[in-house]
Scaffold this active site. Structure first.
Site, PDB file in Angstrom:
ATOM      1  N   ASP A 272      -5.251   1.515   5.830  1.00  0.00           N
ATOM      2  CA  ASP A 272      -6.676   1.788   6.041  1.00  0.00           C
ATOM      3  C   ASP A 272      -7.087   1.212   7.399  1.00  0.00           C
ATOM      4  O   ASP A 272      -6.940   0.018   7.643  1.00  0.00           O
ATOM      5  CB  ASP A 272      -7.478   1.127   4.916  1.00  0.00           C
ATOM      6  CG  ASP A 272      -8.946   1.543   4.904  1.00  0.00           C
ATOM      7  OD1 ASP A 272      -9.450   1.970   5.959  1.00  0.00           O
ATOM      8  OD2 ASP A 272      -9.574   1.438   3.837  1.00  0.00           O
TER       9      ASP A 272
ATOM     10  N   ASN B 263      -3.088  -6.427  -5.471  1.00  0.00           N
ATOM     11  CA  ASN B 263      -3.760  -6.561  -4.186  1.00  0.00           C
ATOM     12  C   ASN B 263      -2.937  -7.508  -3.320  1.00  0.00           C
ATOM     13  O   ASN B 263      -3.016  -8.729  -3.470  1.00  0.00           O
ATOM     14  CB  ASN B 263      -5.172  -7.107  -4.387  1.00  0.00           C
ATOM     15  CG  ASN B 263      -5.982  -7.155  -3.109  1.00  0.00           C
ATOM     16  OD1 ASN B 263      -5.433  -7.096  -2.013  1.00  0.00           O
ATOM     17  ND2 ASN B 263      -7.297  -7.266  -3.246  1.00  0.00           N
ATOM     18  N   ALA B 264      -2.146  -6.936  -2.433  1.00  0.00           N
ATOM     19  CA  ALA B 264      -1.249  -7.746  -1.612  1.00  0.00           C
ATOM     20  C   ALA B 264      -2.003  -8.680  -0.678  1.00  0.00           C
ATOM     21  O   ALA B 264      -1.479  -9.731  -0.286  1.00  0.00           O
ATOM     22  CB  ALA B 264      -0.329  -6.835  -0.800  1.00  0.00           C
TER      23      ALA B 264
ATOM     24  N   ILE C 124      -2.957  -0.768  -4.821  1.00  0.00           N
ATOM     25  CA  ILE C 124      -4.155  -1.274  -5.482  1.00  0.00           C
ATOM     26  C   ILE C 124      -4.854  -0.218  -6.335  1.00  0.00           C
ATOM     27  O   ILE C 124      -5.555  -0.545  -7.288  1.00  0.00           O
ATOM     28  CB  ILE C 124      -5.125  -1.854  -4.425  1.00  0.00           C
ATOM     29  CG1 ILE C 124      -6.160  -2.765  -5.093  1.00  0.00           C
ATOM     30  CG2 ILE C 124      -5.801  -0.743  -3.624  1.00  0.00           C
ATOM     31  CD1 ILE C 124      -7.000  -3.546  -4.087  1.00  0.00           C
TER      32      ILE C 124
ATOM     33  N   GLY D  99       0.842  -1.191   0.000  1.00  0.00           N
ATOM     34  CA  GLY D  99       0.000   0.000   0.000  1.00  0.00           C
ATOM     35  C   GLY D  99       0.871   1.232   0.000  1.00  0.00           C
ATOM     36  O   GLY D  99       0.768   2.094   0.874  1.00  0.00           O
TER      37      GLY D  99
END
Length: 256
Positions: free
Chosen positions: A155, A132-133, A98, A74
């Site tokens: 987040d 998308n990890a 992402i 991210g």
């Protein structure tokens, strides 16, 4: 005017990425919502296995004799990567983001910096990929490949029913432990106290991680970069918010 060595070093860190570098993208053209739903279908291409991943598309011949071993999960607008790149020129580092516009911005910034520093060959060790990890981490990295992973201002997913979407969970930590080598480091920082406590709790409870002591953190030159290198960190500072770091080491696998 008296300028401390720390301030001088910080200025030097930021100098290569200032707006005077020709071709740098303007962030205002790449704005996107702060976070993205990690469980949505984002139409992301990803390798079947790490053996199918062609890193030369991102680093060219700089991959010769090297593997990616720093991963910023991210990565946002890439602030930490730009600080790390010149300080660790022999380490390949990847930012995983992402959001489409944000990853495009980071890529354009890297290309502009590479062009500007072409003669010296700077910034060839840094790249970004849109992925998308939370879903595809093991598709990119071999067991024990990474030496450092970064989770900066993730987040918080405040609602209880969305806590399962947080980037640090018991299940995800087992995946991170798989791709992180023994002795590797996970760096976390957030401005949300509840999220900090959540991450510390789950990392502390996982059998393959132990928290670094305050003394160990002071000896790690990367720790101070966590606070101000990112756009989010700088925004927290402007708003007089608090920041809570927590750093953990990957422990050896238990004997069978």
């Amino acid at each position: 005017m008296d300028i401390t060595p720390a301030l001088t070093e910080m200025e030097l860190d930021h100098k290569p990425t200032c707006e005077t570098v020709p071709g740098l993208p303007q962030k205002k053209h790449y704005r996107q919502r702060a976070h993205s739903n990690p469980h949505s279908d984002h139409d992301i291409e990803y390798p079947l296995t790490p053996n199918h991943m062609d890193w030369t598309k991102y680093y060219g011949d700089y991959t010769k004799g090297r593997q990616v071993d720093f991963a910023d999960i991210g990565c946002g607008y890439g602030g930490l990567l730009m600080r790390l790149s010149p300080k660790y020129p022999d380490n390949l580092m990847i930012g995983m983001e992402i959001r489409v516009k944000v990853s495009d911005y980071v890529n354009e910034k890297i290309q502009a910096l590479r062009k500007h520093h072409a003669e010296a060959g700077h910034y060839r060790n840094v790249a970004v990929l849109r992925s998308n990890a939370m879903k595809y981490m093991p598709n990119y990295f071999h067991k024990g490949q990474l030496s450092k992973m970064f989770f900066l201002f993730p987040d918080p997913h405040f609602k209880n029913k969305k806590h399962k979407w947080r980037i640090i969970t018991p299940t995800l930590l087992s995946e991170y432990a798989y791709v992180l080598r023994e002795g590797g480091i996970i760096y976390t920082i957030t401005d949300v106290k509840d999220l900090h406590e959540w991450m510390v709790k789950h990392l502390s409870e996982h059998p393959l991680f132990e928290r670094l002591t305050e003394e160990e953190m002071k000896k790690d030159p990367i720790v101070e970069m966590l606070f101000e290198s990112t756009e989010e960190g700088q925004k927290v500072t402007r708003n007089d918010g608090g920041k809570w770091p927590a750093i953990f080491r990957r422990l050896p696998n238990p004997a069978l």
